[in-house]
Design an enzyme around this catalytic site. Structure first.
Site, PDB file in Angstrom:
ATOM      1  N   SER A  14      91.336  39.369  18.316  1.00 22.72           N
ATOM      2  CA  SER A  14      90.834  38.484  19.368  1.00 22.72           C
ATOM      3  C   SER A  14      91.468  37.114  19.228  1.00 22.72           C
ATOM      4  CB  SER A  14      89.312  38.343  19.278  1.00 22.72           C
ATOM      5  OG  SER A  14      88.847  37.334  20.158  1.00 22.72           O
ATOM      6  N   TYR A  56      81.351  36.689  15.450  1.00 18.23           N
ATOM      7  CA  TYR A  56      82.461  37.400  16.082  1.00 18.23           C
ATOM      8  C   TYR A  56      83.798  36.894  15.548  1.00 18.23           C
ATOM      9  CZ  TYR A  56      85.344  39.471  19.760  1.00 18.23           C
ATOM     10  OH  TYR A  56      86.285  40.199  20.448  1.00 18.23           O
TER      11      TYR A  56
END
Length: 246
Positions: free
Chosen positions: A141, A155
């Protein structure tokens, strides 16, 4: 192009979103493709049908990425039923946000099990099964490069951990010509994070290109890393994020 003819691939979490686009893109280039899925058997079947429409063999395997034994068994089954394994794409993942002080330990364990441990387990299971010259690609990501707001600590940690895993794998597997790389997508238009969703405007504000990416654009990066032209690229990150990290 058909530069993946004769190659076999496993895409975890390949029934929808980026994983589904990757599976189809690999098949379009000639690969046989297995995908894992959690519950959406109909969606997984639709992807294997698309794989077969390109002339390859498709295989859908039900496996919870949080279940280490089930995931390792899925890797073994993909190799056995496809007659070998050349490409592993660690795509299965979950998104999570929330104030740091409010995130329960159970959520920490869940996210790390799916986003981090699963990638390790699948890579470990694949390491002895991948043919020489094989490829491992992890879907990370852009948040691992730049967290643009609060609430993303868990995250960000989970996706940043893939960078360390990737570098270790690059060293461990280089002797056999097996490469390992990470693709870091930016905001991508999927059911998990739709381009017209409630959080889309804030995400676009962090981009240089004022739009979400498409799963196909991320898949193109994965296909490149899985192909013959990327044989000298390992331990690296390829960022496809519309300028999020600029």
């Amino acid at each position: 192009m058909s530069d993946l003819n004769g190659k076999t691939a496993l895409v975890t979490g390949g029934s929808r979103g980026i994983g589904a686009a990757v599976a189809v893109a690999l098949a379009e280039r000639g690969a046989d493709v297995a995908v894992t899925y959690l519950q959406a058997a109909d969606e997984a079947a639709a992807i294997t049908s698309k794989v077969e429409a390109y002339g390859g063999r498709g295989l859908a395997i039900q496996a919870d990425a949080a279940d280490a034994e089930a995931l390792a068994a899925a890797v073994a089954r993909a190799e056995e039923e496809l007659g070998g394994l050349d490409i592993l794409v660690n795509n299965a993942g979950v998104g999570t946000t929330g104030p740091l002080t409010d995130v329960p330990l159970a959520e920490v364990d869940r996210v790390l099990a799916i986003n981090v441990r699963a990638a390790y387990v699948a890579s470990q299971a694949a390491a002895s099964r991948l043919r020489d010259g094989g490829r491992i690609v992890h879907i990370g990501s852009c948040i691992s490069n730049r967290a643009t707001g609060p609430g993303m600590t868990l995250y960000a940690m989970s996706k940043t951990a893939l960078i360390g895993l990737n570098k270790g794998l690059a060293r461990d597997l280089a002797e056999r010509g097996i490469t390992s790389n990470v693709v870091n997508p930016g905001p991508t238009d999927t059911a998990m994070n739709p381009a017209d969703g409630p959080y889309a405007q804030a995400q676009r504000a962090a981009l240089a290109i004022d739009r979400f990416g498409s799963p196909a654009e991320v898949a193109a990066a994965v296909v490149f890393l899985a192909g013959p032209d990327a044989s000298y690229l390992t331990g690296s990150e390829l960022t496809i994020d519309g300028g999020h990290s600029a």
